[in-house]
Enzyme design. Structure first.
Site, PDB file in Angstrom:
ATOM      1  N   ASN A   1       0.820  -1.216   0.000  1.00 59.55           N
ATOM      2  CA  ASN A   1       0.000   0.000   0.000  1.00 59.55           C
ATOM      3  C   ASN A   1       0.851   1.262   0.000  1.00 59.55           C
ATOM      4  OD1 ASN A   1      -2.331  -1.513   0.023  1.00 59.55           O
ATOM      5  ND2 ASN A   1      -2.615  -1.389   2.232  1.00 59.55           N
TER       6      ASN A   1
ATOM      7  N   ASP B   1       1.742   1.024  -9.561  1.00 65.13           N
ATOM      8  CA  ASP B   1       0.431   0.383  -9.466  1.00 65.13           C
ATOM      9  C   ASP B   1       0.501  -1.063  -9.954  1.00 65.13           C
ATOM     10  OD1 ASP B   1      -2.387   0.398  -8.977  1.00 65.13           O
ATOM     11  OD2 ASP B   1      -2.727   0.588 -11.127  1.00 65.13           O
TER      12      ASP B   1
ATOM     13  N   GLU C   1      -6.623  -4.869  -2.198  1.00 67.24           N
ATOM     14  CA  GLU C   1      -7.466  -4.700  -3.384  1.00 67.24           C
ATOM     15  C   GLU C   1      -8.277  -3.416  -3.293  1.00 67.24           C
ATOM     16  OE1 GLU C   1     -11.274  -6.743  -5.651  1.00 67.24           O
ATOM     17  OE2 GLU C   1     -10.190  -7.903  -4.138  1.00 67.24           O
TER      18      GLU C   1
ATOM     19  N   ASP D   1      -6.042  -0.339  -3.646  1.00 70.52           N
ATOM     20  CA  ASP D   1      -5.616  -0.198  -5.039  1.00 70.52           C
ATOM     21  C   ASP D   1      -6.699   0.461  -5.881  1.00 70.52           C
ATOM     22  OD1 ASP D   1      -5.606  -1.797  -7.940  1.00 70.52           O
ATOM     23  OD2 ASP D   1      -3.644  -1.120  -7.284  1.00 70.52           O
ATOM     24  N   HIS D   2      -7.918  -0.063  -5.792  1.00 73.94           N
ATOM     25  CA  HIS D   2      -9.021   0.501  -6.573  1.00 73.94           C
ATOM     26  C   HIS D   2      -9.358   1.919  -6.118  1.00 73.94           C
ATOM     27  CE1 HIS D   2      -9.396  -3.228  -8.546  1.00 73.94           C
ATOM     28  NE2 HIS D   2     -10.092  -3.865  -7.627  1.00 73.94           N
TER      29      HIS D   2
ATOM     30  N   ASP E   1      -6.907   4.206  -7.634  1.00 75.63           N
ATOM     31  CA  ASP E   1      -7.203   4.299  -9.064  1.00 75.63           C
ATOM     32  C   ASP E   1      -8.351   5.265  -9.339  1.00 75.63           C
ATOM     33  OD1 ASP E   1      -5.218   2.477  -9.591  1.00 75.63           O
ATOM     34  OD2 ASP E   1      -6.562   0.760  -9.747  1.00 75.63           O
TER      35      ASP E   1
END
Length: 416
Positions: free
Chosen positions: A86, A133, A151, A154-155, A158
């Site tokens: 992260n 990323d 997860e 990350d999203h 994004d």
């Protein structure tokens, strides 16, 4: 944000003990995050339980992903194993944001010419973000630290990066001279990212196409490099045959990409979900997520068109960032709804800022619209940050992990 996420699979191993302290080196940061947090935890006990059961599923591979994999595999080997996945993600995001904010500073109306180095920095910043990323998931597997928080984190990054990337692209080609096109390109980018997770909420699987975010990012990097080399003259030149200014080329590509992507997304959505009677993974209507992104776009369009002082035309960057933060918030809530198999609720504090703009116009703008836009920007940003910090801390606490550090001893079970 890119197709490389198909190889990340950061939905790993869970445990449910609670931490007893923040740890001395991080005590100040921990206290600050506690101050920012929402008074009520965003997730219920049942949602946290379903989060433990979540498994990441993806299919498809983009055109350039196999080519880039070799570089990404080499790059992750250069990263020390004590660096948390992260932390890699957030560093890339901050670089991406800072380089774009510098561009916004020089081009607040997206019509100005910025110094050459600002375009180069945006190109480099986006490449760094794409690379980091791509390797955060590899670092998670390499350090045996995969969790569902990875997860979601990350999203979430994004969703915010998407806002700055599309805005930076519009500035690079000076699309502010064509406000309708700039409005379309920015909101089309946000809408497509939302739809990618909408179809995941319906089908349970994140799908990647031949032309996906990796390819789009490389295209945008090229746009920034062209802006650095050619300057304003390049974008004013006409495209042969089409007889339109060069600056509209990215806009036309956006139209084509939106039609192509949305056709694929809605084919999955309207085919029916994996839930009961063709519902979503949470058992809700497959059309229910439309209310959230639809509200963002409708409000943005109405305020844009009804403004008596040309609010968007004069302050396009502030406007896009304001609604971009709202879009990022509802996208994050969609990702959370998918991972926790829960329903999305329409009422959301993210809409306070846009509501102020709308009500101010309704009462004949008795407060200066530019001032209200700044207020809406600050409120939307604070709301996004508070939600993001709260949900990350709650999940980290539930899984007995830390967001930006790798714990040496973690209870694990097989997630494959």
């Amino acid at each position: 944000m890119s197709g490389q996420r198909a190889a990340k699979r950061r939905t790993g191993d869970l445990h449910t003990e609670f931490p007893t302290s923040c740890g001395n080196p991080y005590q100040t940061a921990c206290l600050l995050s506690k101050f920012i947090e929402l008074p009520t935890p965003p997730l219920t006990r049942h949602q946290l339980k379903r989060l433990e059961e979540h498994r990441y599923q993806s299919c498809g591979k983009s055109l350039l992903e196999p080519i880039m994999q070799g570089f990404w595999e080499w790059l992750v080997e250069q990263v020390p194993q004590w660096i948390a996945p992260n932390l890699i993600t957030i560093i890339g995001l901050l670089i991406n944001i800072i380089t774009t904010v510098v561009l916004v500073y020089y081009c607040p109306t997206a019509t100005e010419k910025a110094p050459t180095w600002t375009y180069l920095s945006c190109a480099i910043g986006l490449f760094i973000y794409q690379s980091l990323d791509a390797i955060d998931g590899k670092q998670a597997r390499r350090t045996n630290s995969s969790t569902p928080l990875g997860e979601l984190f990350d999203h979430g990054c994004d969703s915010l990066s998407t806002v700055f990337v599309v805005l930076g692209t519009c500035i690079a080609v000076q699309l502010g001279t064509n406000p309708d096109w700039m409005f379309f390109c920015c909101f089309a980018g946000m809408f497509m990212f939302y739809c990618a997770h909408w179809q995941t909420y319906v089908s349970g699987t994140l799908r990647f196409g031949i032309i996906d975010v990796t390819e789009v990012q490389i295209f945008i990097i090229i746009m920034h490099l062209l802006a650095a080399i050619g300057g304003p003259t390049l974008w004013l030149s006409m495209i042969p045959v089409l007889n339109v200014p060069m600056k509209l080329f990215p806009a036309l590509c956006t139209v084509a990409g939106t039609v192509f992507s949305c056709t694929n997304y809605f084919r999955v959505i309207f085919t029916g979900g994996v839930g009961k009677n063709g519902s979503t993974i949470a058992g809700t209507s497959v059309l229910s997520p439309m209310l959230h992104i639809g509200s963002v776009i409708v409000l943005a369009t109405m305020i844009y068109k009804k403004s008596s002082v040309q609010l968007f035309e004069k302050h396009p960057c502030l406007y896009i960032l304001t609604f971009g933060f709202v879009s990022a918030k509802v996208t994050n809530k969609l990702v959370v709804a998918h991972m926790t198999k829960s329903e999305m609720h329409l009422h959301d504090s993210a809409f306070i800022g846009p509501a102020l703009l709308f009500l101010n116009q309704y009462f004949n703008s008795f407060i200066d619209e530019h001032l209200v836009l700044w207020i809406a920007l600050v409120l939307s940003f604070i709301d996004l940050i508070r939600y993001s910090v709260s949900i990350c801390n709650q999940i980290a606490s539930h899984l007995h992990i830390e967001v930006f550090r790798i714990k040496t001893k973690v209870a694990r079970f097989n997630h494959h």
